[in-house]
Design a protein around this motif. Structure first.
Motif, PDB file in Angstrom:
ATOM      1  N   ILE A 270      -0.336   3.122  -4.658  1.00  0.00           N
ATOM      2  CA  ILE A 270       1.033   3.613  -4.820  1.00  0.00           C
ATOM      3  C   ILE A 270       1.850   2.558  -5.555  1.00  0.00           C
ATOM      4  O   ILE A 270       1.519   1.378  -5.540  1.00  0.00           O
ATOM      5  CB  ILE A 270       1.694   3.968  -3.469  1.00  0.00           C
ATOM      6  N   ILE A 271       2.922   3.019  -6.180  1.00  0.00           N
ATOM      7  CA  ILE A 271       3.812   2.084  -6.872  1.00  0.00           C
ATOM      8  C   ILE A 271       5.244   2.367  -6.435  1.00  0.00           C
ATOM      9  O   ILE A 271       5.650   3.519  -6.284  1.00  0.00           O
ATOM     10  CB  ILE A 271       3.642   2.164  -8.401  1.00  0.00           C
ATOM     11  N   GLU A 272       5.961   1.298  -6.162  1.00  0.00           N
ATOM     12  CA  GLU A 272       7.373   1.368  -5.782  1.00  0.00           C
ATOM     13  C   GLU A 272       8.127   0.411  -6.686  1.00  0.00           C
ATOM     14  O   GLU A 272       7.951  -0.808  -6.574  1.00  0.00           O
ATOM     15  CB  GLU A 272       7.542   0.987  -4.305  1.00  0.00           C
ATOM     16  N   VAL A 273       8.905   0.951  -7.582  1.00  0.00           N
ATOM     17  CA  VAL A 273       9.660   0.218  -8.584  1.00  0.00           C
ATOM     18  C   VAL A 273       8.711  -0.633  -9.422  1.00  0.00           C
ATOM     19  O   VAL A 273       8.143  -0.153 -10.376  1.00  0.00           O
ATOM     20  CB  VAL A 273      10.816  -0.604  -7.974  1.00  0.00           C
ATOM     21  N   ASP A 274       8.502  -1.896  -9.069  1.00  0.00           N
ATOM     22  CA  ASP A 274       7.645  -2.776  -9.862  1.00  0.00           C
ATOM     23  C   ASP A 274       6.523  -3.406  -9.031  1.00  0.00           C
ATOM     24  O   ASP A 274       5.988  -4.439  -9.381  1.00  0.00           O
ATOM     25  CB  ASP A 274       8.478  -3.868 -10.527  1.00  0.00           C
ATOM     26  N   LYS A 275       6.177  -2.754  -7.913  1.00  0.00           N
ATOM     27  CA  LYS A 275       5.106  -3.268  -7.058  1.00  0.00           C
ATOM     28  C   LYS A 275       4.052  -2.186  -6.842  1.00  0.00           C
ATOM     29  O   LYS A 275       4.366  -1.047  -6.529  1.00  0.00           O
ATOM     30  CB  LYS A 275       5.664  -3.737  -5.735  1.00  0.00           C
ATOM     31  N   LEU A 276       2.801  -2.594  -7.014  1.00  0.00           N
ATOM     32  CA  LEU A 276       1.652  -1.728  -6.807  1.00  0.00           C
ATOM     33  C   LEU A 276       0.986  -2.130  -5.502  1.00  0.00           C
ATOM     34  O   LEU A 276       0.751  -3.320  -5.271  1.00  0.00           O
ATOM     35  CB  LEU A 276       0.672  -1.888  -7.973  1.00  0.00           C
ATOM     36  N   VAL A 277       0.704  -1.156  -4.640  1.00  0.00           N
ATOM     37  CA  VAL A 277       0.067  -1.433  -3.362  1.00  0.00           C
ATOM     38  C   VAL A 277      -1.276  -0.706  -3.333  1.00  0.00           C
ATOM     39  O   VAL A 277      -1.342   0.504  -3.558  1.00  0.00           O
ATOM     40  CB  VAL A 277       0.937  -0.957  -2.171  1.00  0.00           C
ATOM     41  N   THR A 278      -2.343  -1.456  -3.059  1.00  0.00           N
ATOM     42  CA  THR A 278      -3.678  -0.878  -2.950  1.00  0.00           C
ATOM     43  C   THR A 278      -4.258  -1.207  -1.585  1.00  0.00           C
ATOM     44  O   THR A 278      -3.928  -2.241  -0.994  1.00  0.00           O
ATOM     45  CB  THR A 278      -4.633  -1.427  -4.030  1.00  0.00           C
ATOM     46  N   ALA A 279      -5.116  -0.325  -1.086  1.00  0.00           N
ATOM     47  CA  ALA A 279      -5.785  -0.548   0.192  1.00  0.00           C
ATOM     48  C   ALA A 279      -7.250  -0.177   0.035  1.00  0.00           C
ATOM     49  O   ALA A 279      -7.582   0.956  -0.299  1.00  0.00           O
ATOM     50  CB  ALA A 279      -5.138   0.298   1.289  1.00  0.00           C
ATOM     51  N   SER A 280      -8.131  -1.148   0.253  1.00  0.00           N
ATOM     52  CA  SER A 280      -9.567  -0.888   0.109  1.00  0.00           C
ATOM     53  C   SER A 280     -10.115  -0.213   1.361  1.00  0.00           C
ATOM     54  O   SER A 280      -9.527  -0.296   2.452  1.00  0.00           O
ATOM     55  CB  SER A 280     -10.332  -2.186  -0.155  1.00  0.00           C
ATOM     56  N   LYS A 281     -11.244   0.435   1.200  1.00  0.00           N
ATOM     57  CA  LYS A 281     -11.905   1.112   2.313  1.00  0.00           C
ATOM     58  C   LYS A 281     -12.191   0.155   3.465  1.00  0.00           C
ATOM     59  O   LYS A 281     -12.127   0.524   4.635  1.00  0.00           O
ATOM     60  CB  LYS A 281     -13.215   1.729   1.818  1.00  0.00           C
ATOM     61  N   HIS A 282     -12.466  -1.092   3.168  1.00  0.00           N
ATOM     62  CA  HIS A 282     -12.841  -2.065   4.193  1.00  0.00           C
ATOM     63  C   HIS A 282     -11.655  -2.845   4.764  1.00  0.00           C
ATOM     64  O   HIS A 282     -11.848  -3.830   5.475  1.00  0.00           O
ATOM     65  CB  HIS A 282     -13.908  -3.009   3.653  1.00  0.00           C
ATOM     66  N   GLY A 283     -10.405  -2.430   4.441  1.00  0.00           N
ATOM     67  CA  GLY A 283      -9.240  -2.979   5.111  1.00  0.00           C
ATOM     68  C   GLY A 283      -8.439  -4.029   4.388  1.00  0.00           C
ATOM     69  O   GLY A 283      -7.537  -4.617   4.964  1.00  0.00           O
ATOM     70  N   LYS A 284      -8.710  -4.263   3.132  1.00  0.00           N
ATOM     71  CA  LYS A 284      -7.951  -5.272   2.389  1.00  0.00           C
ATOM     72  C   LYS A 284      -6.796  -4.593   1.641  1.00  0.00           C
ATOM     73  O   LYS A 284      -7.008  -3.695   0.834  1.00  0.00           O
ATOM     74  CB  LYS A 284      -8.859  -5.993   1.397  1.00  0.00           C
ATOM     75  N   VAL A 285      -5.571  -5.053   1.927  1.00  0.00           N
ATOM     76  CA  VAL A 285      -4.367  -4.511   1.286  1.00  0.00           C
ATOM     77  C   VAL A 285      -3.813  -5.563   0.336  1.00  0.00           C
ATOM     78  O   VAL A 285      -3.667  -6.731   0.714  1.00  0.00           O
ATOM     79  CB  VAL A 285      -3.302  -4.120   2.338  1.00  0.00           C
ATOM     80  N   THR A 286      -3.506  -5.140  -0.880  1.00  0.00           N
ATOM     81  CA  THR A 286      -3.007  -6.064  -1.897  1.00  0.00           C
ATOM     82  C   THR A 286      -1.724  -5.507  -2.491  1.00  0.00           C
ATOM     83  O   THR A 286      -1.641  -4.318  -2.807  1.00  0.00           O
ATOM     84  CB  THR A 286      -4.049  -6.250  -3.021  1.00  0.00           C
ATOM     85  N   VAL A 287      -0.709  -6.376  -2.631  1.00  0.00           N
ATOM     86  CA  VAL A 287       0.555  -6.027  -3.293  1.00  0.00           C
ATOM     87  C   VAL A 287       0.602  -6.799  -4.605  1.00  0.00           C
ATOM     88  O   VAL A 287       0.456  -8.021  -4.616  1.00  0.00           O
ATOM     89  CB  VAL A 287       1.780  -6.367  -2.419  1.00  0.00           C
ATOM     90  N   ILE A 288       0.812  -6.071  -5.695  1.00  0.00           N
ATOM     91  CA  ILE A 288       0.774  -6.654  -7.038  1.00  0.00           C
ATOM     92  C   ILE A 288       2.097  -6.401  -7.748  1.00  0.00           C
ATOM     93  O   ILE A 288       2.587  -5.276  -7.772  1.00  0.00           O
ATOM     94  CB  ILE A 288      -0.377  -6.028  -7.860  1.00  0.00           C
ATOM     95  N   GLN A 289       2.673  -7.454  -8.310  1.00  0.00           N
ATOM     96  CA  GLN A 289       3.876  -7.346  -9.139  1.00  0.00           C
ATOM     97  C   GLN A 289       3.445  -6.818 -10.508  1.00  0.00           C
ATOM     98  O   GLN A 289       2.537  -7.363 -11.131  1.00  0.00           O
ATOM     99  CB  GLN A 289       4.529  -8.713  -9.303  1.00  0.00           C
ATOM    100  N   VAL A 290       4.089  -5.743 -10.952  1.00  0.00           N
ATOM    101  CA  VAL A 290       3.764  -5.136 -12.246  1.00  0.00           C
ATOM    102  C   VAL A 290       4.888  -5.464 -13.219  1.00  0.00           C
ATOM    103  O   VAL A 290       6.057  -5.289 -12.914  1.00  0.00           O
ATOM    104  CB  VAL A 290       3.619  -3.608 -12.102  1.00  0.00           C
ATOM    105  N   GLY A 291       4.530  -5.954 -14.378  1.00  0.00           N
ATOM    106  CA  GLY A 291       5.511  -6.294 -15.413  1.00  0.00           C
ATOM    107  C   GLY A 291       4.774  -6.493 -16.707  1.00  0.00           C
ATOM    108  O   GLY A 291       3.867  -5.726 -17.033  1.00  0.00           O
ATOM    109  N   ASP A 292       5.119  -7.537 -17.432  1.00  0.00           N
ATOM    110  CA  ASP A 292       4.392  -7.858 -18.664  1.00  0.00           C
ATOM    111  C   ASP A 292       2.940  -8.198 -18.345  1.00  0.00           C
ATOM    112  O   ASP A 292       2.051  -8.022 -19.164  1.00  0.00           O
ATOM    113  CB  ASP A 292       5.053  -9.031 -19.393  1.00  0.00           C
TER     114      ASP A 292
END
Length: 70
Positions: free
Chosen positions: A10-32
């Motif tokens: 999912i993406i909220e404004v400029d942040k992408l949130v991913t969740a792997s099947k095995h439980g790892k959640v990552t928040v990524i800043q999206v820009g250049d």
């Protein structure tokens, strides 16, 4: 970001949130470019897509529902 992904990212404004099947959640800043802001390992399976409401990330893992944020 390696691993198997079942839940949609999912993406909220400029942040992408991913969740792997095995439980790892990552928040990524999206820009250049992409910058990993946070990574958490819940050590349980995640199949549900996360949601963001009122600046909180709602995360459903195998046994619990988490609300993360202010």
């Amino acid at each position: 970001m390696s691993g198997q992904y079942v839940a949609s990212p999912i993406i909220e404004v400029d942040k992408l949130v991913t969740a792997s099947k095995h439980g790892k959640v990552t928040v990524i800043q999206v820009g250049d470019g992409l910058e990993v802001l946070a990574t958490s390992d819940f050590e349980e399976e995640i199949f549900a897509t996360t949601a963001i409401v009122d600046n909180k990330i709602y995360l459903r893992i195998a046994k619990y529902l988490y609300a993360i944020g202010e």
